[in-house]
Write a protein that holds these residues in place. Structure first.
Motif, mmCIF file in Angstrom:
data_model
loop_
_atom_site.group_PDB
_atom_site.id
_atom_site.type_symbol
_atom_site.label_atom_id
_atom_site.label_comp_id
_atom_site.label_asym_id
_atom_site.label_seq_id
_atom_site.Cartn_x
_atom_site.Cartn_y
_atom_site.Cartn_z
ATOM 1 N N PRO A 288 16.348 32.386 45.801
ATOM 2 C CA PRO A 288 16.599 33.097 47.053
ATOM 3 C C PRO A 288 17.775 32.485 47.804
ATOM 4 O O PRO A 288 17.989 31.275 47.770
ATOM 5 C CB PRO A 288 15.290 32.922 47.824
ATOM 6 N N GLU A 289 18.533 33.331 48.478
ATOM 7 C CA GLU A 289 19.687 32.879 49.242
ATOM 8 C C GLU A 289 19.868 33.768 50.473
ATOM 9 O O GLU A 289 19.335 34.886 50.539
ATOM 10 C CB GLU A 289 20.972 32.980 48.395
ATOM 11 N N VAL A 290 20.625 33.280 51.435
ATOM 12 C CA VAL A 290 21.213 34.142 52.452
ATOM 13 C C VAL A 290 22.736 34.020 52.406
ATOM 14 O O VAL A 290 23.446 34.813 53.011
ATOM 15 C CB VAL A 290 20.706 33.821 53.874
ATOM 16 N N THR A 291 23.218 33.009 51.681
ATOM 17 C CA THR A 291 24.651 32.816 51.455
ATOM 18 C C THR A 291 24.842 32.460 49.991
ATOM 19 O O THR A 291 24.143 31.581 49.464
ATOM 20 C CB THR A 291 25.210 31.674 52.334
ATOM 21 N N ILE A 292 25.779 33.121 49.335
ATOM 22 C CA ILE A 292 26.059 32.812 47.929
ATOM 23 C C ILE A 292 27.539 32.465 47.798
ATOM 24 O O ILE A 292 28.411 33.214 48.239
ATOM 25 C CB ILE A 292 25.678 33.992 47.003
ATOM 26 N N ASP A 293 27.822 31.295 47.251
ATOM 27 C CA ASP A 293 29.206 30.855 47.080
ATOM 28 C C ASP A 293 29.790 31.516 45.834
ATOM 29 O O ASP A 293 29.215 31.423 44.745
ATOM 30 C CB ASP A 293 29.266 29.331 46.957
ATOM 31 N N ILE A 294 30.937 32.159 46.002
ATOM 32 C CA ILE A 294 31.609 32.828 44.884
ATOM 33 C C ILE A 294 32.757 31.929 44.440
ATOM 34 O O ILE A 294 33.764 31.803 45.146
ATOM 35 C CB ILE A 294 32.151 34.212 45.278
ATOM 36 N N PRO A 295 32.644 31.268 43.289
ATOM 37 C CA PRO A 295 33.724 30.383 42.852
ATOM 38 C C PRO A 295 34.986 31.169 42.498
ATOM 39 O O PRO A 295 34.958 32.395 42.305
ATOM 40 C CB PRO A 295 33.136 29.697 41.611
ATOM 41 N N VAL A 296 36.090 30.452 42.381
ATOM 42 C CA VAL A 296 37.348 31.076 41.972
ATOM 43 C C VAL A 296 37.204 31.626 40.553
ATOM 44 O O VAL A 296 36.679 30.966 39.660
ATOM 45 C CB VAL A 296 38.494 30.048 42.031
ATOM 46 N N GLY A 297 37.653 32.854 40.353
ATOM 47 C CA GLY A 297 37.615 33.457 39.032
ATOM 48 C C GLY A 297 36.222 33.833 38.575
ATOM 49 O O GLY A 297 35.967 33.898 37.367
ATOM 50 N N ALA A 298 35.315 34.102 39.519
ATOM 51 C CA ALA A 298 33.922 34.361 39.155
ATOM 52 C C ALA A 298 33.394 35.575 39.896
ATOM 53 O O ALA A 298 33.981 36.055 40.875
ATOM 54 C CB ALA A 298 33.057 33.139 39.435
ATOM 55 N N MET A 299 32.246 36.059 39.426
ATOM 56 C CA MET A 299 31.535 37.167 40.051
ATOM 57 C C MET A 299 30.095 36.769 40.260
ATOM 58 O O MET A 299 29.508 36.041 39.472
ATOM 59 C CB MET A 299 31.611 38.404 39.140
#
Length: 461
Positions: A288-299
């Motif tokens: 579970p999350e309320v914030t998800i980190d999107i790395p560079v070059g990722a989905m």
């Protein structure tokens, strides 16, 4: 050659907003061109397996034709003009009239053939980011294929070995071409329509540009100091909202092709991360999350059940990324007395306005001169005033009674009585009063006091 009606199939609504151009080589599929930066309706499949199409924020999906069982698409790499927001246009490079390019949709098990025509002033390729395919179709200039020269068309052909969310972008002069906006989404739907079904499926890419105020072309040599942070090359308040019917199951797919990570935060909900570029996340492995980190070059894709009505913010949580056209060398004036210097400056510049002595919020409400083709640093208005936002910011609008397939903005949320924060004036309004059995006073609620009575003969703490 299929007719236009057959070509666009159930996605006929797209034609009203798109300018269609027929290629000179009639053996090629048509290359639709989108000139509008508004969100287009989902493009229902015209042939092949059925699927629930995605909705690309401020974008569209590329139609295909069937040719002996193969789905054929036509991408055109070319210079484009992208309206990043009202009052500002950027001269970018993209595909089929826009940046980012159109979303490509197909189904697991499909064989696709993608024609790529190059109308750029230099060579290019297309890399199918995260996809399993023959090495010679991977799109790396010089390593897996010769570059596509200007004026030429190359063909990519491969099978969809797995479902999921992927991206496409050049792998030739990548620093320049991606900095100029060349990117797009590639969605492969599961062969089994009962696998991971959702009611609404949104996709968007995160992009960043360094465009000096009053200019049109990104500075492609910039590495970190960008001043425009965008969702699908749009900045708030001109990023489309995610319109959702109450109780829908919703998926949001976010791709990051910028030079830094982005912690994407959605208000009002917790959600499950269900997919990455590498594939679907097994139920027992989700978190579970309320914030998800999107790395560079990722989905990353996340899902939630839309059970709470409202207008819920969705944005990057790096504070500078919700601003437009920021000048990063501006000194901090908080607490400074600018009275004397303001008086002197007004003698030579009567329109001068002192700012920043109490913070920067006043900039969102001031009407101050800015260069042409420039967006204010903070902008956007809601029913309660200025939002003081920009850049990577939009709104998830959850409403009762929205029809399936309707993505029109429903306007401001009408809050039920007693559910909006209010000013304390010395007493509570009757609707918010505590039950009669509780003690009620006219003062602010008392702060609980922790019991610090010594125990066991000890007086320490």
């Amino acid at each position: 050659m299929v007719s236009r009606r057959q070509f666009i199939g159930a996605g006929a609504a797209l034609a009203g907003a798109a300018a269609w151009s027929r290629t000179s080589a009639m053996s090629l599929p048509e290359a639709p061109v989108m000139e509008d930066a508004t969100t287009q309706p989902p493009l229902m499949p015209s042939a092949g397996p059925e699927y629930n199409p995605v909705v690309t924020l401020n974008g569209w999906s590329l139609p295909f034709r069937m040719n002996n069982g193969v789905k054929e698409f036509h991408l055109v790499a070319e210079p484009v003009e992208r309206q990043m927001g009202e009052g500002m246009t950027a001269y970018l490079w993209g595909y089929n009239g826009q940046s980012p390019g159109p979303t490509i949709e197909c189904v697991e098990g499909d064989r696709v053939r993608i024609f790529v025509s190059n109308k750029l002033p230099e060579h290019t390729t297309v890399h199918w980011h995260g996809m399993l395919l023959p090495c010679g179709m991977d799109g790396v200039t010089g390593l897996t294929q010769p570059p596509i020269p200007p004026g030429k068309t190359f063909v990519y052909e491969f099978d969809m070995k797995k479902s999921g969310t992927f991206m496409y972008h050049p792998h030739g002069d990548e620093m320049v071409q991606m900095a100029m906006g060349m990117m797009g989404f590639f969605v492969v739907h599961p062969k089994d329509p009962t696998f991971m079904p959702v009611d609404r499926d949104f996709v968007f890419l995160l992009s960043a540009y360094d465009i000096d105020p009053g200019t049109y072309i990104p500075r492609v040599m910039e590495m970190t100091d960008f001043n425009l942070w965008a969702i699908n090359s749009r900045v708030f308040p001109d990023v489309a909202p995610l319109v959702v019917r109450k109780d829908d199951r919703v998926r949001v797919r976010v791709g990051n092709l910028t030079m830094t990570n982005h912690p994407i935060h959605m208000h009002g909900y917790d959600f499950e991360v269900t997919c990455t570029d590498g594939g679907w996340v097994r139920p027992e492995a989700r978190w579970p999350e309320v914030t998800i980190d999107i790395p560079v070059g990722a989905m990353r894709a996340y899902e939630f059940d839309a059970v709470y009505e409202g207008d819920w913010a969705l944005h990057c949580h790096k504070s500078h990324h919700t601003m437009n056209a920021m000048g990063h060398e501006i000194p901090t004036f908080i607490g400074a007395d600018k009275t004397a210097v303001t008086r002197k400056l007004k003698q030579v510049q009567p329109e001068y306005m002192p700012m920043g002595t109490k913070g920067m919020a006043d900039m969102a409400e001031m009407s101050m001169p800015i260069p042409d083709n420039t967006i204010p640093m903070m902008t956007g208005w809601g029913q309660f005033g200025s939002l003081e936002m920009g850049g990577m910011f939009t709104v998830v609008k959850v409403r009762e009674g929205i029809e399936p397939g309707n993505y029109d903005d429903p306007g401001d949320y009408q809050h039920p009585p007693g559910t909006v924060a209010y000013e304390w004036t010395g007493s509570l309004p009757e609707a918010a009063a505590a039950p009669a059995s509780s003690e009620q006073g006219s003062a602010l609620p008392a702060t609980p006091v922790r019991d610090v009575t010594p125990t066991g003969g000890h007086s320490g703490h």
